[in-house]
Design a protein around this motif. Structure first.
Motif, short mmCIF file in Angstrom:
data_model
loop_
_atom_site.label_atom_id
_atom_site.label_comp_id
_atom_site.label_asym_id
_atom_site.label_seq_id
_atom_site.Cartn_x
_atom_site.Cartn_y
_atom_site.Cartn_z
N GLN A 10 0.84 -1.19 0.00
CA GLN A 10 0.00 0.00 0.00
C GLN A 10 0.87 1.24 0.00
N LEU A 11 0.45 2.23 -0.81
CA LEU A 11 1.13 3.53 -0.86
C LEU A 11 0.24 4.64 -0.34
N ILE A 12 -1.07 4.53 -0.57
CA ILE A 12 -2.04 5.53 -0.18
C ILE A 12 -3.18 4.84 0.57
N PRO A 13 -3.63 5.37 1.72
CA PRO A 13 -3.28 6.66 2.33
C PRO A 13 -1.98 6.65 3.12
N GLY A 14 -1.41 5.47 3.34
CA GLY A 14 -0.13 5.39 4.03
C GLY A 14 0.66 4.22 3.52
N TYR A 15 1.98 4.27 3.69
CA TYR A 15 2.85 3.21 3.19
C TYR A 15 2.75 1.97 4.09
N THR A 162 -6.38 -2.76 -3.40
CA THR A 162 -6.30 -2.46 -4.83
C THR A 162 -6.45 -0.95 -5.02
N GLU A 163 -7.35 -0.55 -5.88
CA GLU A 163 -7.42 0.85 -6.29
C GLU A 163 -7.94 1.78 -5.18
N VAL A 164 -7.48 3.02 -5.24
CA VAL A 164 -8.12 4.09 -4.47
C VAL A 164 -9.13 4.73 -5.42
N SER A 165 -10.38 4.35 -5.25
CA SER A 165 -11.43 4.72 -6.19
C SER A 165 -12.07 6.06 -5.83
N TYR A 257 -6.88 -8.54 -14.04
CA TYR A 257 -6.75 -7.09 -14.21
C TYR A 257 -5.98 -6.42 -13.08
N THR A 258 -6.06 -6.99 -11.90
CA THR A 258 -5.41 -6.37 -10.74
C THR A 258 -3.90 -6.53 -10.74
N GLY A 259 -3.37 -7.34 -11.67
CA GLY A 259 -1.91 -7.51 -11.74
C GLY A 259 -1.44 -8.89 -11.36
N VAL A 279 -3.03 -2.05 -9.87
CA VAL A 279 -4.02 -0.98 -9.94
C VAL A 279 -3.96 -0.05 -8.72
N HIS A 280 -3.05 -0.32 -7.81
CA HIS A 280 -2.89 0.56 -6.65
C HIS A 280 -1.74 1.54 -6.89
N PRO A 281 -1.93 2.83 -6.63
CA PRO A 281 -3.18 3.38 -6.11
C PRO A 281 -4.23 3.71 -7.18
N HIS A 282 -3.79 3.73 -8.46
CA HIS A 282 -4.74 4.14 -9.49
C HIS A 282 -4.64 3.23 -10.71
#
Length: 305
Positions: A10-15, A162-165, A257-259, A279-282
């Motif tokens: 995870q990179l967002i909202p925190g590492y 996964t994504e920050v939607s 799709y998610t990698g 797909v993280h963060p976008h």
């Protein structure tokens, strides 16, 4: 067996550093790990055939040309636009998908589409009377002792986000795919969460005939082009990957799709499991696709040495 663990989850909202034994939303790997094997089991049991018409099981579907083989090989040509698709209820999306139509690509061109495997899931449900994700659990995951794999993670912190939607925020512990998010346990195209160890167990079952989820003869059939007119490099659900080493033959592979992706080589009895959250963060992070292909090509070259 070689394995590695690299990077962050995870990179967002925190590492957050990447931790071992985490659950990944494997997206379209649900098709080949789960739904395909349920369908091939039904064919082996003579409760279904590749030549059966979709309309025999889904009477709302009007085009009588489309068969189980067309769905499995993505040659159905099913196309259409559903307005406000992600805002529909499960019942509304179900009905809307069944009003799509067959276009000019029918039989002549392989065009990958989740709709094919959503329909396959519904067909399995029509035959066996249970949601497709329940059938995958009972017929594939439980027999193979893939004990960590699930469609409903209990602890989101055990899941790689996964994504920050813009609409859903950080997606963690719930399925990323929009159709699967709406259809829930009636979706056979995506929705599975799995771990590295469980997917290794799945590949070993497919390669070494150890409690494999399908009859042995399907393993050979999966390495052949199964499209109606041929030359589409598509088997039953799996894509074909030709290699010349040690002799000319086809591997099978599939991505999510998610990698995520799997590669299986029946000839050398070797396989690869790759899990990421590209797909993280976008989304869509299309630069990943070239890197994925490079990784696969490197693997195919190196594993023969």
């Amino acid at each position: 067996m070689t394995r590695g663990l690299f990077g962050a989850e995870q990179l967002i909202p925190g590492y957050e550093p990447l931790k071992p034994n985490q659950l990944y939303d494997v997206a379209s790997l649900t098709k080949v790990v789960g739904t395909t094997n349920v369908i091939l089991q039904l064919i082996t049991e003579k409760r279904l055939a590749l030549t059966d018409k979709v309309s025999d099981f889904l009477p709302e579907w009007q085009d009588q040309r489309v068969t189980i083989r067309h769905l499995l090989t993505h040659t159905s040509g099913i196309t259409g636009y559903i307005p406000h698709r992600d805002k529909l209820s499960a019942a509304q999306l179900h009905d809307a998908l069944l009003t799509m139509h067959v276009g000019e690509n029918f039989e002549v061109k392989m065009v990958y589409s989740d709709v094919n495997f959503i329909f396959l899931g519904w067909i399995a449900e029509a035959i066996l009377g249970q949601p497709i994700q329940t059938l995958i659990q009972k017929r594939v995951l439980d027999p193979l002792r893939m004990t960590h794999s699930t469609f409903q993670p209990e602890d989101p912190t055990r899941c790689v986000p996964t994504e920050v939607s813009p609409t859903r925020g950080l997606i963690r512990g719930v399925v990323h795919d929009p159709k699967a998010f709406v259809l829930k346990n009636h979706c056979g195209s995506a929705g599975l969460f799995s771990t590295l160890d469980d997917l290794i167990r799945f590949e070993q079952a497919m390669l070494f005939n150890t409690g494999q989820p399908i009859a042995t003869h399907w393993l050979t059939e999966l390495t052949r082009d199964q499209t109606p007119l041929g030359k589409q490099w598509r088997s039953l659900a799996w894509a074909l990957l030709p290699t010349q080493l040690p002799v000319a033959h086809n591997c099978i592979w599939h991505s999510g799709y998610t990698g995520t992706f799997l590669v299986l080589d029946q000839t050398t009895q070797q396989g690869m499991v790759f899990l990421s959250n590209r797909v993280h963060p976008h989304a869509p992070n299309e630069a990943f696709l070239a890197r994925r292909n490079a990784i696969i090509n490197t693997y195919l070259a190196e594993k023969k040495r």
